[in-house]
Design a protein around this motif. Structure first.
Motif, PDB file in Angstrom:
ATOM      1  N   MET A   1       6.415  -4.349  -6.157  1.00  0.00           N
ATOM      2  CA  MET A   1       5.633  -5.649  -6.061  1.00  0.00           C
ATOM      3  C   MET A   1       6.006  -6.338  -4.747  1.00  0.00           C
ATOM      4  O   MET A   1       7.260  -6.058  -4.241  1.00  0.00           O
TER       5      MET A   1
ATOM      6  N   CYS B   1      13.389  -2.927 -15.057  1.00  0.00           N
ATOM      7  CA  CYS B   1      12.292  -2.098 -14.574  1.00  0.00           C
ATOM      8  C   CYS B   1      11.471  -2.894 -13.763  1.00  0.00           C
ATOM      9  O   CYS B   1      10.409  -2.325 -13.069  1.00  0.00           O
ATOM     10  N   PHE B   2      11.756  -4.155 -13.846  1.00  0.00           N
ATOM     11  CA  PHE B   2      11.030  -5.054 -12.818  1.00  0.00           C
ATOM     12  C   PHE B   2      11.004  -4.795 -11.280  1.00  0.00           C
ATOM     13  O   PHE B   2      12.116  -5.289 -10.744  1.00  0.00           O
ATOM     14  N   GLN B   3      10.320  -4.032 -10.717  1.00  0.00           N
ATOM     15  CA  GLN B   3      10.560  -3.640  -9.409  1.00  0.00           C
ATOM     16  C   GLN B   3       9.859  -4.439  -8.252  1.00  0.00           C
ATOM     17  O   GLN B   3       8.636  -4.502  -8.413  1.00  0.00           O
TER      18      GLN B   3
ATOM     19  N   ARG C   1      -5.774  -1.900  -6.528  1.00  0.00           N
ATOM     20  CA  ARG C   1      -4.439  -1.663  -6.855  1.00  0.00           C
ATOM     21  C   ARG C   1      -3.338  -2.609  -6.085  1.00  0.00           C
ATOM     22  O   ARG C   1      -2.399  -2.896  -6.521  1.00  0.00           O
TER      23      ARG C   1
ATOM     24  N   MET D   1      -3.853  -5.034  -3.892  1.00  0.00           N
ATOM     25  CA  MET D   1      -3.992  -6.325  -4.117  1.00  0.00           C
ATOM     26  C   MET D   1      -3.239  -7.024  -5.046  1.00  0.00           C
ATOM     27  O   MET D   1      -2.813  -7.767  -5.282  1.00  0.00           O
ATOM     28  N   SER D   2      -3.347  -6.102  -6.335  1.00  0.00           N
ATOM     29  CA  SER D   2      -2.816  -6.513  -7.618  1.00  0.00           C
ATOM     30  C   SER D   2      -1.345  -6.407  -7.419  1.00  0.00           C
ATOM     31  O   SER D   2      -0.745  -7.273  -8.375  1.00  0.00           O
TER      32      SER D   2
ATOM     33  N   ILE E   1       0.284  -7.623  -5.017  1.00  0.00           N
ATOM     34  CA  ILE E   1       0.862  -8.908  -4.192  1.00  0.00           C
ATOM     35  C   ILE E   1       0.892  -9.997  -5.137  1.00  0.00           C
ATOM     36  O   ILE E   1      -0.177 -10.360  -5.829  1.00  0.00           O
ATOM     37  N   LEU E   2       2.006 -10.707  -5.115  1.00  0.00           N
ATOM     38  CA  LEU E   2       2.139 -11.707  -6.089  1.00  0.00           C
ATOM     39  C   LEU E   2       2.286 -12.994  -5.323  1.00  0.00           C
ATOM     40  O   LEU E   2       3.086 -13.090  -4.422  1.00  0.00           O
ATOM     41  N   HIS E   3       1.131 -14.031  -5.394  1.00  0.00           N
ATOM     42  CA  HIS E   3       1.370 -15.265  -4.558  1.00  0.00           C
ATOM     43  C   HIS E   3       1.841 -16.218  -5.318  1.00  0.00           C
ATOM     44  O   HIS E   3       1.597 -16.368  -6.663  1.00  0.00           O
ATOM     45  N   TYR E   4       2.535 -17.264  -4.703  1.00  0.00           N
ATOM     46  CA  TYR E   4       3.274 -18.286  -5.529  1.00  0.00           C
ATOM     47  C   TYR E   4       3.169 -19.428  -4.548  1.00  0.00           C
ATOM     48  O   TYR E   4       3.625 -19.465  -3.332  1.00  0.00           O
TER      49      TYR E   4
ATOM     50  N   LEU F   1      14.257 -15.713 -10.590  1.00  0.00           N
ATOM     51  CA  LEU F   1      14.172 -14.445 -10.250  1.00  0.00           C
ATOM     52  C   LEU F   1      15.263 -13.383 -10.584  1.00  0.00           C
ATOM     53  O   LEU F   1      15.426 -12.372 -10.753  1.00  0.00           O
TER      54      LEU F   1
ATOM     55  N   LYS G   1       0.779  -1.245   0.048  1.00  0.00           N
ATOM     56  CA  LYS G   1      -0.078   0.116  -0.248  1.00  0.00           C
ATOM     57  C   LYS G   1       0.870   1.185  -0.035  1.00  0.00           C
ATOM     58  O   LYS G   1       0.534   2.120  -0.774  1.00  0.00           O
ATOM     59  N   ASN G   2       2.107   1.393   0.633  1.00  0.00           N
ATOM     60  CA  ASN G   2       2.517   2.459   0.982  1.00  0.00           C
ATOM     61  C   ASN G   2       3.801   2.702   0.076  1.00  0.00           C
ATOM     62  O   ASN G   2       4.404   3.795   0.106  1.00  0.00           O
TER      63      ASN G   2
ATOM     64  N   ARG H   1       2.024   7.740  -6.504  1.00  0.00           N
ATOM     65  CA  ARG H   1       1.126   6.350  -6.118  1.00  0.00           C
ATOM     66  C   ARG H   1      -0.169   6.672  -7.398  1.00  0.00           C
ATOM     67  O   ARG H   1      -0.224   6.193  -8.195  1.00  0.00           O
TER      68      ARG H   1
ATOM     69  N   GLN I   1      -0.192 -15.807  -9.023  1.00  0.00           N
ATOM     70  CA  GLN I   1      -1.383 -15.187  -8.880  1.00  0.00           C
ATOM     71  C   GLN I   1      -1.575 -13.877  -8.052  1.00  0.00           C
ATOM     72  O   GLN I   1      -0.808 -13.969  -6.880  1.00  0.00           O
ATOM     73  N   THR I   2      -2.112 -12.851  -8.462  1.00  0.00           N
ATOM     74  CA  THR I   2      -2.260 -11.689  -7.590  1.00  0.00           C
ATOM     75  C   THR I   2      -3.030 -11.927  -6.439  1.00  0.00           C
ATOM     76  O   THR I   2      -4.032 -12.723  -6.763  1.00  0.00           O
TER      77      THR I   2
ATOM     78  N   MET J   1       6.429 -10.106  -3.503  1.00  0.00           N
ATOM     79  CA  MET J   1       6.126 -11.675  -3.791  1.00  0.00           C
ATOM     80  C   MET J   1       6.004 -12.476  -2.642  1.00  0.00           C
ATOM     81  O   MET J   1       6.673 -12.193  -1.673  1.00  0.00           O
TER      82      MET J   1
ATOM     83  N   TRP K   1      -5.293 -10.033  -5.561  1.00  0.00           N
ATOM     84  CA  TRP K   1      -6.621  -9.360  -5.926  1.00  0.00           C
ATOM     85  C   TRP K   1      -7.503 -10.635  -6.543  1.00  0.00           C
ATOM     86  O   TRP K   1      -8.550 -10.852  -6.493  1.00  0.00           O
TER      87      TRP K   1
END
Lengths: 315, 310
Positions: A137, A205-207, A173, A175-176, A178-181, A196, A132-133, B51, B75-76, A139, B78
């Motif tokens: 991303m 650029c992938f931050q 925004r 939640m999108s 945050i990438l879960h695996y 990775l 949020k802050n 932001r 998966q995200t 992960m 969201w």
């Protein structure tokens, strides 16, 4: 060490003429080159029929070697570098105060504690707060199916100002990003970490701000011990990969670990002595008997006092 | 896109433009601390501006696609949140228990249920194996169950009783019920019990820990991959801690991390209670339940209240 010929493919300057010149001074490999007196070599190059090309070749090899090495840093430069690394707030005020601001970029932080002591809760809260802050991303590698987007949304909703009309958009925004695996064995984890590392190197650029691994110990427990050193090797190489990711790409890495029975009924962190010195920061969590209040204390930290403890409540 | 289209205060907008940040793309490459210096504003303000800018630029969407392709199978949060909201849980047939569980036993998770002998672990196991078959018209999961019985405690007569009671209940609510339905996917795997084979014949305890750890990951993988609920029934043991012996679930400390959710069943006076010991999203709470002829039902004698025990 690699023969000079190996460099010829990528660098046309190191042609057969240059290699012949080197060979005449008994230089066949990069190592030979390194231990040779380069001023003398340059002087000999002057006497050759095409001195410029040879000199260019020498500079070329030197610049390749320079790129392979990490630059030397003095204390002042290191301090400057360290000052740029931010503390990422976990979203729990007490823990932030204990850690002088939060989870540090470039650090591997380990959360250790018995079952239901709040490890996953801190991970979820930190992930949602940091997504949020801060830009970038988060992960989340999950081995216990305990990643709960619902709980994260709950944490986020708590932190929102109820008057804000864009709550839903912000939620989407955050939640999108945050990438879960899901990972269920150590080899899959190693694959992912290598991938990775490779991706970070190739595209800048992938931050990513943060990498969470909940839980590391459950992935390592099935391979550790049993007479062979195999499990140890896997554990330590995972640890170093995490450290490399954290250091090179400025990630804040959080891993969780569980407790096992130690001597005389007391419990101690799992994974043993050789894991102990891998994370930069180790934090011990404990829960007061079946209540909501928990405590967190510093077991290891590069510059904070160990043994400091604060209590906190998970809302 | 122009900076003037951003939903920020006019003062901020003025500062941005006078410092030379006219387009949104010029903001994307700038760091928050740089913006703080250039605009002479607080860090929070700078972060908020950045932001809003990155969100407005739409680059997030494209980035997202790319990021997802980088790590296969990621998966995200969201997407997962939306998925989770539409998922159906397996009811326990006891509304008090369902309440504290957030609607029942969840798929994609490993739920461990443990308690003293006679508390009703097997009953809950059979009940879940029956309830998983409730058709989707009646709000069920409409799946099949696999029941792995390691102790010989599965009673087919009892399963019949519970199934009949369940079918009666369904007919009561839905009069136009079709008689046969075809469940195709396995939605629950019940292991009754996980403990039995690990409590004997183990001389090398380190080997036991490794095997348990490996099994836990396999079960997790199963739950996630096939979108099913794994329910493990566990026995209890006594543990010496802080100067006294206490009842805890068997198989040791490292096993306590092996499940997503942990539910402990215990006696409180004459009543059976379930207590959520561990869960990533449910509050720890307890609720009474009863084992009746029809299966697991609400406890009749009680009001739903919170009891601290264990």
């Amino acid at each position: 060490m690699a023969p000079l010929e190996a460099l010829a493919l990528e660098y046309p300057l190191i042609d057969s003429n240059f290699r012949k010149f080197c060979a005449s001074h008994a230089i066949y490999t990069v190592e030979d080159f390194l231990i040779h007196d380069l001023y003398a070599l340059a002087a000999f190059a002057e006497q050759d029929c095409s001195p410029d090309k040879l000199k260019q070749g020498i500079t070329q090899v030197l610049s390749i070697l320079d790129n392979q090495n990490r630059p030397w840093l003095n204390g002042l430069e290191l301090l400057k570098d360290a000052e740029q690394k931010k503390y990422l707030s976990t979203g729990c005020e007490r823990i932030d105060v204990l850690l002088q601001g939060g989870l540090r970029e470039g650090h591997v932080t380990e959360l250790v504690g018995p079952s239901s002591s709040g490890k996953t809760q801190i991970c979820l809260q930190a992930a949602s707060n940091i997504a949020k802050n801060y830009s970038g991303m988060v992960m989340y590698f999950d081995s216990g199916n305990s990643f709960s987007p619902k709980r994260m949304a709950q944490f986020l909703n708590q932190s929102f100002n109820p008057d804000n009309s864009e709550v839903d958009q912000i939620l989407e925004r955050v939640m999108s990003s945050i990438l879960h695996y899901s990972v269920f064995d150590i080899f899959a984890l190693l694959d992912l970490l290598h991938q990775l590392l490779h991706d970070f190197k190739s595209q800048m650029c992938f931050q990513v701000r943060m990498l969470i691994l909940d839980s590391l110990s459950s992935l390592i427990a099935p391979v550790l011990g049993g007479g062979g050193a195999h499990g140890h090797a896997l554990m330590v190489s995972t640890g170093f990969l995490l450290k490399e990711l954290a250091h090179e790409h400025n990630l804040s890495v959080v891993v969780t670990n569980h407790m096992v029975a130690g001597e005389a009924g007391a419990s101690k962190p799992a994974l043993g002595e050789s894991w102990k010195n891998i994370p930069h920061v180790r934090l011990l969590l404990s829960r007061y008997h079946a209540t909501d209040s928990r405590s967190i204390s510093i077991l290891k930290h590069p510059y904070l006092d160990t043994g400091k403890t604060v209590e906190f409540v998970i809302m | 896109m122009e900076v003037s289209s951003l939903p920020i205060s006019t003062a901020q907008r003025g500062k941005l433009i006078s410092s030379g940040y006219t387009s949104i793309s010029s903001l994307l490459s700038v760091s928050p601390s740089q913006l703080v210096q250039d605009l002479n504003i607080s860090e929070n303000e700078a972060l908020e501006i950045l932001r809003v800018a990155s969100w407005r630029s739409g680059s997030d969407k494209i980035d997202r696609e790319r990021r997802l392709s980088i790590v296969n199978g990621a998966q995200t949060a969201w997407d997962m949140l939306n998925e989770e909201e539409s998922s159906i849980r397996i009811t326990t047939s006891c509304s008090n228990l369902d309440d504290i569980l957030g609607g029942g036993i969840s798929c994609k998770e490993v739920t461990e249920i443990g308690g003293v002998p006679g508390i009703g672990k097997t009953q809950i196991g059979i009940q879940l194996a029956v309830n998983v078959q409730i058709p989707s018209d009646c709000g069920g999961v409409e799946g099949k169950a696999i029941y792995i019985d390691t102790e010989g405690s599965f009673m087919v007569e009892r399963a019949l009783q519970i199934a009949e009671a369940c079918a009666e209940d369904i007919q009561e609510y839905n009069s136009f019920q079709t008689k046969d339905f075809h469940a195709c996917h396995i939605k629950v795997v019940v292991v009754d019990s996980i403990t039995f084979h690990f409590r004997q014949d183990f001389e090398d305890m380190a080997l036991r820990t490794r095997l348990l750890g490996g099994m836990a990951l396999k079960l997790m993988n199963l739950a996630k991959k096939f979108n099913l609920a794994v329910v493990l029934l566990n026995q209890v043991t006594t543990k010496y801690s802080e100067g006294s012996f206490q009842l805890t679930l068997a198989l040791g400390d490292s096993w306590s991390h092996a499940s997503t959710n942990r539910i402990i069943l215990f006696w409180n006076g004459d009543e059976r209670y379930a207590y959520i010991d561990k869960s990533p999203y449910m509050k720890s709470a307890s609720a009474p339940y009863a084992v009746t002829q029809k299966g697991i039902r609400n406890s009749t004698s009680s009001k739903y209240k919170r009891v601290k025990l264990m």
